[in-house]
Design a protein around this motif. Sequence first.
Motif, mmCIF file in Angstrom:
data_model
loop_
_atom_site.group_PDB
_atom_site.id
_atom_site.type_symbol
_atom_site.label_atom_id
_atom_site.label_comp_id
_atom_site.label_asym_id
_atom_site.label_seq_id
_atom_site.Cartn_x
_atom_site.Cartn_y
_atom_site.Cartn_z
ATOM 1 N N LEU A 207 1.068 -1.425 0.404
ATOM 2 C CA LEU A 207 0.239 -0.165 -0.278
ATOM 3 C C LEU A 207 0.860 1.277 0.051
ATOM 4 N N ALA A 208 2.155 1.253 0.574
ATOM 5 C CA ALA A 208 2.976 2.640 0.769
ATOM 6 C C ALA A 208 3.805 2.367 -1.019
ATOM 7 N N VAL A 209 3.459 1.730 -1.749
ATOM 8 C CA VAL A 209 4.181 1.940 -2.896
ATOM 9 C C VAL A 209 3.771 1.625 -4.285
ATOM 10 N N LYS A 210 2.350 1.348 -3.617
ATOM 11 C CA LYS A 210 1.434 0.882 -4.506
ATOM 12 C C LYS A 210 1.226 1.694 -6.052
ATOM 13 N N ASP A 211 1.054 3.056 -5.457
ATOM 14 C CA ASP A 211 1.244 4.292 -6.648
ATOM 15 C C ASP A 211 2.054 5.314 -6.977
ATOM 16 N N GLY A 212 3.122 5.032 -6.685
ATOM 17 C CA GLY A 212 4.913 4.916 -6.710
ATOM 18 C C GLY A 212 5.669 4.829 -5.774
#
Length: 213
Positions: A207-212
Amino acid sequence: MPLKIYGLSLSTCTRRVAVVCKEKGIPYELISVDLTKGDQKAPSFTTHQPFGQVPYIDDDGFILYESRAIGRYLAKKYADQGTPNLVPAEPKAEALFEQAVSIEISNFDPFASKIGFERVFKLFYGRQTDEARVAELATTLNAKLDGYEAILGKQKYLAGDNLTLADLFHLPAGSTLLGPAGYAHLLEKRPNVARWWNDISSRPAWLAVKDGA
């Protein structure tokens, strides 16, 4: 000095490395590479990554490319911190892990990533989706996921009952497949695959990196 990741924040392979860093609690600095300008083909980049692809890492002078190799390296170097046993050490467990990684490389990523490329990344570059190619890829992936359903009906994760890198490696391409590419039904219609996907995709590290990254 923090680990340096040379990549694009939204790229599949860059996020594959980033999620491992988050699972292991490894601080990193993302050095952005602009693929639209061809920065990955510049001599300053290909000196370190001869194929002109993202990402590569610089770990205090140690240069390494290929996201799965980077993931293994980080999981072993930082074995005593963060999520344990992402690469099992016991020989039989390690063999099952390598088997699971081979499954991801051979039976999931070639199809999920190409669907994502056709449906999402081509548009990013102003190109048109080849829907016939997408349909062909989806048909093949659909059949491959029957194997996943059988495996995950017997155990919690792909390499056994403990999370490994083999599971995490699916997240970037799988997230694109389920989200903007519009193929969530391929996973959701299989109860064991759906259970597994909901588990790994809800982890705080992802969740910490899924959007970047």
